[in-house]
Design a protein around this motif. Structure first.
Motif, PDB file in Angstrom:
ATOM      1  N   CYS A  83       0.829  -1.205   0.000  1.00 64.38           N
ATOM      2  CA  CYS A  83       0.000   0.000   0.000  1.00 64.38           C
ATOM      3  C   CYS A  83       0.864   1.256   0.000  1.00 64.38           C
ATOM      4  CB  CYS A  83      -0.941   0.002   1.207  1.00 64.38           C
ATOM      5  SG  CYS A  83      -2.285  -1.200   1.081  1.00 64.38           S
ATOM      6  N   ARG A  84       1.999   1.201   0.699  1.00 61.82           N
ATOM      7  CA  ARG A  84       2.909   2.346   0.694  1.00 61.82           C
ATOM      8  C   ARG A  84       3.381   2.635  -0.737  1.00 61.82           C
ATOM      9  NH1 ARG A  84       6.724   0.472   3.833  1.00 61.82           N
ATOM     10  NH2 ARG A  84       5.857   1.326   5.764  1.00 61.82           N
ATOM     11  N   ILE A  87       0.514   4.097  -2.839  1.00 59.92           N
ATOM     12  CA  ILE A  87       0.291   5.504  -2.499  1.00 59.92           C
ATOM     13  C   ILE A  87       1.386   6.368  -3.119  1.00 59.92           C
ATOM     14  CG2 ILE A  87       0.267   7.170  -0.601  1.00 59.92           C
ATOM     15  CD1 ILE A  87      -1.038   4.958   1.115  1.00 59.92           C
ATOM     16  N   VAL A  93      -5.013   6.670  -2.516  1.00 57.89           N
ATOM     17  CA  VAL A  93      -4.932   7.749  -1.532  1.00 57.89           C
ATOM     18  C   VAL A  93      -5.601   7.305  -0.242  1.00 57.89           C
ATOM     19  CG1 VAL A  93      -4.801   9.654  -3.182  1.00 57.89           C
ATOM     20  CG2 VAL A  93      -7.035   8.791  -2.465  1.00 57.89           C
ATOM     21  N   GLU A  94      -5.184   7.942   0.843  1.00 59.48           N
ATOM     22  CA  GLU A  94      -5.778   7.676   2.144  1.00 59.48           C
ATOM     23  C   GLU A  94      -6.887   8.679   2.416  1.00 59.48           C
ATOM     24  OE1 GLU A  94      -2.205   8.048   4.465  1.00 59.48           O
ATOM     25  OE2 GLU A  94      -2.098   5.872   4.752  1.00 59.48           O
ATOM     26  N   LEU A 109      -8.538   3.425   2.539  1.00 64.46           N
ATOM     27  CA  LEU A 109      -7.910   3.643   1.242  1.00 64.46           C
ATOM     28  C   LEU A 109      -8.951   3.637   0.129  1.00 64.46           C
ATOM     29  CD1 LEU A 109      -4.934   1.147   1.691  1.00 64.46           C
ATOM     30  CD2 LEU A 109      -4.866   3.626   2.021  1.00 64.46           C
ATOM     31  N   ASN A 112      -7.107   6.675  -6.322  1.00 65.10           N
ATOM     32  CA  ASN A 112      -6.899   8.107  -6.493  1.00 65.10           C
ATOM     33  C   ASN A 112      -7.438   8.540  -7.852  1.00 65.10           C
ATOM     34  OD1 ASN A 112      -6.000  10.740  -6.553  1.00 65.10           O
ATOM     35  ND2 ASN A 112      -3.861  10.198  -6.963  1.00 65.10           N
TER      36      ASN A 112
END
Length: 406
Positions: A83-84, A87, A93-94, A109, A112
């Motif tokens: 996930c890092r 992103i 995006v968070e 999450l 985006n």
């Protein structure tokens, strides 16, 4: 009142041609998407676990990392790392922290919207339809341009290149990350697996490798599907049917065809021609299509502009056509249930919404009588995409391919 082949309004295009902007098109175009859209970058290089997470986020958003771990069976450490990277790449995006639960607040999450966009093109008699969607599948714009039937493919390629480049420039998307471009072309693949037996108004394309020609024309990853397959992907990624893994789209437009999704994947068949249900209704004979409806009205001296009035009046010509069409579509639906066993069947294409809605109602009533009540009940619905289903679905093809890498 005339039922138009595309629901929308006429506008002046950047090319000074007459074009269509569909509902949810120009007026709903979000300028924030322009300023936050990720710039061009190298082609995405995603691992299988990242594609899995993108698909799960697409279907379940907003979704926490803990939920992703349960859904994916990946370890918490793997989820955190993948996930890092997603992103960092701008694909995910968070959201705001979820403080309604015990323990450390979680950050849900979602995809985006500004992580990229995709282009779709489809071809109907006399027209090219173009749709652009963002990474979340939201439509940014949709327009229509006149296209001369059976003009040389080289002429069409120039027209497409000009249309796409100038439209992206006008919308300030020329520097955005373009995930790819999908084409919806009516017709089945020939035995060589490259050339497509296109419909009559694209007959001059039949001896050309369209995937190669389209790929050489513009600099992005390119895919070609028939109209029904593109529309099926469009329905799968519409957000309306995230609870379904198996669906079938039956196109009742200028021909009749089906696109089938099994386990969230498009079913192509051994020769990539699965869903050719029109074979049951040979061309030249009565068929359950919009083209056939228009021909029936014309043969009786009636016009397309009268269609709503004819429906309201239950005109004998229209009623006779509808009863025959309903039986033919019912036959197709039953065959679909026998062979594919989908959870959801969507009727769509260029057929006007009032006709689709009535077909759904009538066939649901027939199925309730004919099918064993102990069988799981298939859901039969009318598409909300309208006549733009093929171009919208074509725009979803790059999103589907990024996630599934087929």
């Amino acid at each position: 009142m005339q039922i138009s082949r595309v629901e929308g309004r006429l506008c002046e295009d950047v090319l000074s041609e007459r074009c269509f902007v569909a509902p949810g098109g120009e007026n709903d175009f979000d300028d924030r998407t322009i300023t936050t859209m990720n710039p061009q970058s190298d082609p995405l290089d995603l691992r299988g676990s990242q594609r899995l997470l993108l698909e799960l986020i697409r279907r379940h958003a907003p979704v926490t990392r803990a939920q992703l771990a349960r859904l994916s069976k990946l370890t918490a450490g793997a989820i955190t790392q993948q996930c890092r990277e997603l992103i960092f790449s701008g694909l995910v995006v968070e959201g705001e922290r979820n403080t309604g639960q015990r323990g450390q607040p979680s950050l849900p999450l979602r995809l985006n919207p500004g992580g990229g966009c995709a282009i779709g093109l489809s071809f109907s008699p006399g027209c090219i339809d173009m749709t652009v969607v963002d990474l979340s599948g939201r439509q940014l714009l949709s327009l229509r341009e006149v296209h001369q039937e059976n003009q040389p493919l080289d002429t069409t390629l120039i027209q497409i290149k000009t249309l796409v480049e100038q439209t992206l420039k006008k919308r300030q998307l020329q520097h955005a990350r373009i995930l790819g471009i999908g084409y919806a072309v009516p017709g089945f693949l020939k035995a060589d697996g490259k050339k497509r037996h296109c419909v009559s108004w694209l007959e001059s394309w039949r001896d050309v490798d369209l995937l190669q020609a389209f790929s050489d024309n513009l600099p992005w990853p390119t895919w070609v599907e028939n109209n029904a397959n593109a529309s099926a992907i469009g329905e799968l990624y519409s957000g309306e049917w995230n609870d379904y893994s198996d669906l079938t789209f039956i196109d009742l437009g200028y021909g009749i065809g089906a696109g089938m999704v099994v386990g969230h994947r498009l079913l192509h068949g051994g020769f990539y021609n699965a869903g050719e249900v029109g074979m049951a209704f040979p061309s030249g004979l009565p068929r359950p299509s919009y083209k056939d409806l228009l021909a029936t009205l014309e043969s009786e001296g009636l016009m397309e502009a009268q269609l709503l009035q004819l429906i309201e009046q239950q005109h004998p010509v229209l009623e006779a056509w509808f009863n025959r069409c309903c039986s033919q579509v019912e036959q197709t639906v039953l065959g679909c249930l026998q062979w594919i066993d989908p959870q959801l069947i969507v009727l769509g294409g260029a057929m006007p919404q009032p006709v689709l809605a009535r077909l759904v109602q009538a066939i649901n009533q027939r199925l309730a009588i004919k099918l064993d009540p102990h069988r799981p009940k298939v859901r039969l619905v009318a598409s909300s995409m309208g006549a733009l289903s093929a171009s919208h679905g074509a725009a979803m093809i790059p999103l589907y391919q990024v996630i599934n890498e087929e």
